[in-house]
Design a protein around this motif. Structure first.
Motif, PDB file in Angstrom:
ATOM      1  N   ILE A  72       0.846  -1.197   0.000  1.00 40.82           N
ATOM      2  CA  ILE A  72       0.000   0.000   0.000  1.00 40.82           C
ATOM      3  C   ILE A  72       0.884   1.251   0.000  1.00 40.82           C
ATOM      4  O   ILE A  72       1.621   1.485   0.956  1.00 40.82           O
ATOM      5  CB  ILE A  72      -0.927   0.015   1.226  1.00 40.82           C
ATOM      6  N   PRO A  73       0.840   2.063  -1.028  1.00 42.91           N
ATOM      7  CA  PRO A  73       1.664   3.286  -1.077  1.00 42.91           C
ATOM      8  C   PRO A  73       1.249   4.293  -0.010  1.00 42.91           C
ATOM      9  O   PRO A  73       0.105   4.305   0.459  1.00 42.91           O
ATOM     10  CB  PRO A  73       1.412   3.828  -2.490  1.00 42.91           C
ATOM     11  N   ARG A  78      -2.612   8.418   3.002  1.00 42.78           N
ATOM     12  CA  ARG A  78      -2.857   9.851   3.187  1.00 42.78           C
ATOM     13  C   ARG A  78      -4.170  10.272   2.543  1.00 42.78           C
ATOM     14  O   ARG A  78      -4.880  11.150   3.063  1.00 42.78           O
ATOM     15  CB  ARG A  78      -1.701  10.655   2.590  1.00 42.78           C
ATOM     16  N   ALA A  79      -4.498   9.649   1.434  1.00 45.50           N
ATOM     17  CA  ALA A  79      -5.735  10.010   0.731  1.00 45.50           C
ATOM     18  C   ALA A  79      -6.979   9.683   1.549  1.00 45.50           C
ATOM     19  O   ALA A  79      -8.010  10.351   1.411  1.00 45.50           O
ATOM     20  CB  ALA A  79      -5.792   9.301  -0.619  1.00 45.50           C
ATOM     21  N   VAL A  80      -6.905   8.655   2.389  1.00 44.84           N
ATOM     22  CA  VAL A  80      -8.059   8.276   3.215  1.00 44.84           C
ATOM     23  C   VAL A  80      -7.996   8.919   4.591  1.00 44.84           C
ATOM     24  O   VAL A  80      -8.780   8.573   5.484  1.00 44.84           O
ATOM     25  CB  VAL A  80      -8.175   6.740   3.339  1.00 44.84           C
ATOM     26  N   GLY A  81      -7.053   9.839   4.794  1.00 43.91           N
ATOM     27  CA  GLY A  81      -7.006  10.599   6.031  1.00 43.91           C
ATOM     28  C   GLY A  81      -6.148  10.029   7.135  1.00 43.91           C
ATOM     29  O   GLY A  81      -6.237  10.466   8.279  1.00 43.91           O
TER      30      GLY A  81
END
Length: 261
Positions: A72-73, A78-81
């Motif tokens: 998982i990058p 970060r995109a999901v908080g």
């Protein structure tokens, strides 16, 4: 030096993966009867009941943590908080607990094999090689996690900037060995130990990790015959009839003519 780094972080991992894939196919085609754990439970079960669950459940969570951390990058979390600090807490503390369980389980299994003579005699050369490389991979990973992630500062070492993209690029044949240049030696040792155990995997009892009981749910029922005497007459096998002594009967026959006389 550049050639040596290319070998370590490009050629060696590819060779290890090739050995794993080709070896697993070869092992399945030539040695299906040997595709087992070679269990030694018959020789000793007390330590096995304690150590085996610790090791296997610990390894299960360790593998899950590795897959999540490497596949998982950082941009996705970060995109999901999920901030870097929160991710570090989620990854580190459960990982340390799983690592402790795995190490304790491995120590128990090794102690059982060394101390119990019957189990030690049942340990093959491939088992000894397997335990050597498996122990190196587990201990190096545990040391790296504790020294760099648990006690290495508030955020530890961010392997998602180096090791994770290096591995993902390696698996799609776009190797970037320069990403491993500044990785701490603890993680470098763990990575090399991990690929080494991957290379020897098909030639040891570790193949049983890929033995899933898929056919269990569709296998035929096992029919047992009832031994309840109420279901019908019980026929005793003649081989189990008790041996009777005929000495008394012979003595009576010898005495009968004398009485008549």
């Amino acid at each position: 030096m550049a050639d040596f780094n290319t070998f370590l972080w490009v050629a060696f991992p590819w060779l290890a993966i090739a050995a794993f894939v080709i070896g697993m196919i070869w092992r399945w085609r030539t040695d299906q009867f040997g595709w087992t754990t070679h269990s030694t439970q018959i020789y000793e079960s007390t330590l096995l009941r304690l150590s085996s669950p610790l090791f296997h459940y610990g390894m299960l969570f360790v593998i899950i943590g590795h897959v999540m951390g490497l596949a998982i990058p950082k941009s996705w979390t970060r995109a999901v908080g999920i901030s870097d600090g929160v991710y570090h807490l989620i990854a580190t503390y459960p990982g340390v607990i799983a690592g402790i369980a795995t190490v304790l389980g491995l120590v128990g299994l090794l102690y059982r094999r060394i101390v119990n003579r019957s189990v030690f005699l049942a340990t093959s050369t491939s088992d000894k090689v397997m335990y050597l490389f498996l122990g190196a991979a587990i201990l190096s990973g545990f040391i790296a996690t504790v020294s760099l992630q648990l006690f290495g500062g508030p955020h530890g070492y961010d392997y998602r900037e180096t090791i994770s993209p290096w591995l993902r690029e390696l698996l799609i044949f776009q190797a970037r060995p320069e990403l491993m240049a500044d990785v701490p030696w603890q993680f470098k040792v763990h990575v090399l130990a991990g690929f080494t155990i991957l290379a020897v995997w098909p030639f040891t009892r570790l193949v049983h990790a890929f033995s899933a009981p898929v056919g269990y749910t569709t296998r035929p029922y096992v029919v047992y015959r009832s031994r309840d005497t109420r279901t019908g007459p019980v026929k005793e096998h003649v081989a189990w009839e008790p041996i009777r002594s005929h000495t008394g009967e012979l003595d009576e026959r010898k005495e009968t003519p004398s009485r008549g006389a």
